[in-house]
Design an enzyme around this catalytic site. Structure first.
Site, short mmCIF file in Angstrom:
data_model
loop_
_atom_site.label_atom_id
_atom_site.label_comp_id
_atom_site.label_asym_id
_atom_site.label_seq_id
_atom_site.Cartn_x
_atom_site.Cartn_y
_atom_site.Cartn_z
N ALA A 474 0.82 -1.22 0.00
CA ALA A 474 0.00 0.00 0.00
C ALA A 474 0.86 1.26 0.00
O ALA A 474 0.68 2.15 -0.85
CB ALA A 474 -0.93 -0.01 1.21
N ASP A 475 1.80 1.38 0.96
CA ASP A 475 2.55 2.63 1.03
C ASP A 475 3.60 2.72 -0.07
O ASP A 475 3.98 3.83 -0.46
CB ASP A 475 3.15 2.86 2.41
CG ASP A 475 4.08 1.76 2.87
OD1 ASP A 475 4.04 0.65 2.31
OD2 ASP A 475 4.85 1.99 3.83
N CYS A 476 4.06 1.59 -0.59
CA CYS A 476 4.96 1.64 -1.75
C CYS A 476 4.20 2.17 -2.97
O CYS A 476 4.76 2.92 -3.79
CB CYS A 476 5.54 0.26 -2.05
SG CYS A 476 6.57 -0.39 -0.73
#
Length: 747
Positions: A474-476
């Protein structure tokens, strides 16, 4: 130019679409023939290894990545020849010139395919798993690699002769036994002085019966521990109805993909044949005669040096049930579970091009494929080829990385850091290459078996490392999207990530948001928090489900805020609701002292930067009550100012992560200092002298050619194991200085 020791020159990093391969004297077609010279190493070359890879762990256990960096600088470094902006104030000019030097140096480290390679080592239990797979399958690494691995293991032995879970950690039974056994598998004689001392450490702390469960597993497959002393992994659990909250599909994916191959090995009771080495090791690591040990009594025996989490009563009850089930297990049901597990293992291999999600399941999957398919099978051979993707060479030897690299993650941060101000536009070739890698890394197709094997949909996402790895995060995805947008806004290139692909990225970010308003890592949270009571690891915390994290949530909120500015019409209401819920989650995670706990780096300075960044970017835009945002930001700034050291910097140790209490480093750290400065500047903190003091720390630590020193370890996972991010020492000081330049000098 930087000094390159003779033995370093024989190692060359080969890269292709983000893939890393360290080759020993590579041939004419290096990526395909990187092993051809590695077995032909001479005694003189081995002696040169021993001389040139001496490493002083006690000065700093973190390598400075000199083998890669020195070669890259000597091959490609050129002084910046462009037009340097001029400031009237000499102090401002110093900042400008430091930034130019920093970006110029860091650009030299960029690979031709556009990413920033770097050391991603740190944990000491990774390489032993790979060596055990190699030993079981009688598929040894080339001699050059084996010699380098020995050096690495010896270089990180502690003064008390033990080894820790990671390179900065105090000695543990897990770390010490795994490194000891690894060195013996690599051919080191048991009478080697460092092994004699390590053996004394093991025996004086109760012997290897007290190794935690992951260590018990590795010893069991080596026939150095009896499977009767291992709590059942209950392979039949994979056949449970999917609606049950304890079905393994609900586990955090890293846990799921480790215990899956472990369950296969347990079900098959895989173990190495007895030989002289195995029989000797049984005497070396135990205080009792191996045959006389009461193995069932050792199932829950854990050395006090290793206990980080305590088994819950629920886990003990489950173990009682499953251990007794093993006495009466149904053979056809066991076979059915093994068949299912093997099918799932094949899917994971194919979905990841045999890289697998990480180093632990890469090693154990390799053991499973060797056992199920044979040493000469195509699946096992493809695993062996990927072993080398995980190996990294630095001045402390050859280690196993914590992933197949941090390629996309580091590239996204580096790109955003450089483009924080217009100074980044002075390096158009660097930005163009990084953009090509970001474009290459976005995942644009789905696995045919993703639904069958519980994978989150991934079209439009970005991974942590490479597209081949095939696990979206998700944060990548948020950082990849933010970096792509930053390049688009710079006007330096013609965008190749078109509007459709941007929208796909937004779609997948929205799909990752949990009911609590936060974002986790790879998947949605799939089970209630009480499932953590089944955590069997003893050495890690919060491994059972994919929790929402402040950093992940902030990254996703920031990227959605940027999309609202770029394309306000696309899914506007949904995005606004997602942002509001995300901000609410971040506010709830803030601690009474104003900080946030960081689950993925060290630690409070890291997460506090993310929290402040997201709240500050949202303030005044109608997504949340501005008074609440302002109060939260003010508390965070007060926390950071309260932790500023006398020299103007910030310094935090890994113990913040494991103890959940801010722990001061003896000296300021450039990475922690950069994170604190980024937060304070995002908050538009009014006391300029606080920020200027931190900026002076960054300026004073910079080398003549633009590098910063490698200081303490800066990454973490599951609270208790640290991991290296070699590129953080460049990306974040550049980012902080660039923000200071944009806000204070550029205007």
């Amino acid at each position: 130019m930087l000094h390159v020791k003779p033995a370093w020159k024989n190692w060359q990093l080969l890269t292709e679409k983000g893939r890393h391969i360290w080759a020993f004297k590579p041939g004419s077609n290096p990526i395909d023939t990187h092993l051809q010279n590695a077995d032909a190493i001479s005694d003189e070359e081995i002696a040169q290894f021993a001389e040139d890879f001496q490493f002083d762990k006690f000065n700093n256990p973190n390598s400075a990545d000199k083998v890669y960096r020195h070669a890259a600088i000597n091959a490609k470094f050129q002084e910046f020849t462009g037009q340097i902006p001029q400031a009237e104030n000499p102090e401002e000019q110093t900042v400008i010139e430091a930034l130019i030097k920093g970006i110029n140096y860091f650009s030299t480290l960029q690979s031709e395919d556009g990413h920033w390679p770097g050391d991603y080592g740190g944990p000491l239990f990774l390489l032993p798993g790979l060596l055990i797979a190699s030993y079981l399958a009688e598929t040894p690494f080339p001699k050059a690699h084996r010699e380098m691995m020995k050096l690495y293991l010896f270089n990180h032995q502690n003064k008390d002769a033990g080894w820790g879970m990671h390179i900065e950690g105090e000695s543990t039974m897990f770390g010490t036994v795994m490194q000891y056994v690894s060195l013996r598998l690599l051919g080191v004689d048991k009478n080697h002085q460092q092994l004699v001392e390590a053996r004394n450490w093991i025996k004086s702390h109760g012997g290897a019966t007290g190794i935690p469960s992951w260590g018990k597993f590795y010893l069991a497959v080596l026939n150095l521990y009896d499977w009767q002393g291992f709590n059942s992994l209950f392979p039949e659990m994979w056949l449970f109805p999917k609606w049950l909250p304890v079905h393994p599909w609900r586990y955090w994916c890293h846990t799921r993909m480790v215990y899956l191959p472990m369950a296969y090995c347990y079900a098959q009771r895989i173990k190495a044949p007895e030989n002289e080495l195995i029989l000797s090791l049984r005497e070396e690591i135990y205080n009792e005669d191996f045959a006389a040990i009461d193995w069932p009594k050792q199932r829950n025996a854990v050395c006090e040096k290793d206990c980080y989490t305590t088994p819950s009563p629920v886990l003990k009850w489950m173990n009682f049930f499953t251990n007794n089930y093993e006495k009466f297990k149904c053979s056809w049901l066991r076979k059915k579970s093994i068949d299912y597990i093997l099918k799932y293992l094949h899917a994971e291999d194919q979905q990841t091009h045999y890289i697998n999600i990480g180093p632990v399941n890469q090693a154990i999957n390799s053991i499973c494929m060797w056992h199920a398919c044979g040493k000469d099978s195509e699946p096992f051979k493809r695993h062996v080829a990927r072993w080398y993707d995980y190996l990294w060479v630095a001045e402390d030897g050859m280690k196993m990385s914590g992933y197949n690299g941090s390629q996309l993650w580091d590239t996204a941060f580096a790109t955003r850091a450089m483009l924080e101000s217009d100074l980044g536009k002075l390096f158009p070739a660097t930005i163009a290459k990084s953009y090509r890698f970001i474009e290459l890394s976005q995942i644009q197709s789905e696995h045919s078996t993703h639904a069958e094997f519980f994978r989150h949909p991934m079209i439009g996402s970005w991974p942590f490392s490479t597209a081949e790895n095939g696990w979206p995060v998700a944060d990548c995805t948020a950082e990849g999207l933010s970096a792509a947008l930053a390049v688009h806004h710079s006007g330096l290139i013609r965008p190749t990530i078109d509007a459709t692909r941007i929208k796909k990225a937004v779609d997948v970010i929205l799909s990752y948001q949990n009911d609590d308003g936060g974002w986790a890592t790879y998947e949605l949270t799939r089970a209630p928090k009480w499932l953590e009571k089944l955590n069997p690891s003893e050495v890690f915390a919060d491994i059972m489900i994919d929790y929402s994290w402040t950093e992940c949530t902030a990254a996703c909120v920031i990227s959605l805020l940027e999309i609202q500015e770029t394309d306000p019409a696309y899914r506007s209401n949904e995005i606004r609701q997602a942002i509001s819920a995300g901000l609410n989650f971040i506010l709830k995670q803030q601690k009474p002292d104003g900080s946030w706990y960081g689950g993925w780096a060290v630690c409070f300075t890291y997460a506090t930067w993310f929290g402040v960044e997201a709240l500050s970017k949202a303030k005044g835009k109608g997504y949340y009550d501005d008074a609440a945002l302002a109060a939260s930001i003010s508390k965070a700034c007060a926390f950071l100012v309260g932790k500023q050291k006398a020299d103007g910097g910030w310094g935090e140790t890994f113990k913040s992560c494991s103890t959940l209490v801010y722990t001061e480093a003896e000296t300021s750290q450039v990475v922690n200092t950069a994170w604190a400065l980024l937060a304070l500047m995002a908050a538009e903190f009014g006391e300029k002298e606080v920020i200027e003091a931190g900026i002076q720390v960054l300026l004073s630590r910079q080398s003549r050619i633009g590098d910063w020193p490698q200081e303490s370890i800066s990454g973490v996972f599951n609270y208790n194991c640290m991991i290296t991010y070699a590129n953080y020492r460049n990306a974040f000081p550049i980012w902080a200085l660039n923000r200071y330049y944009r806000r204070t000098i550029q205007g």
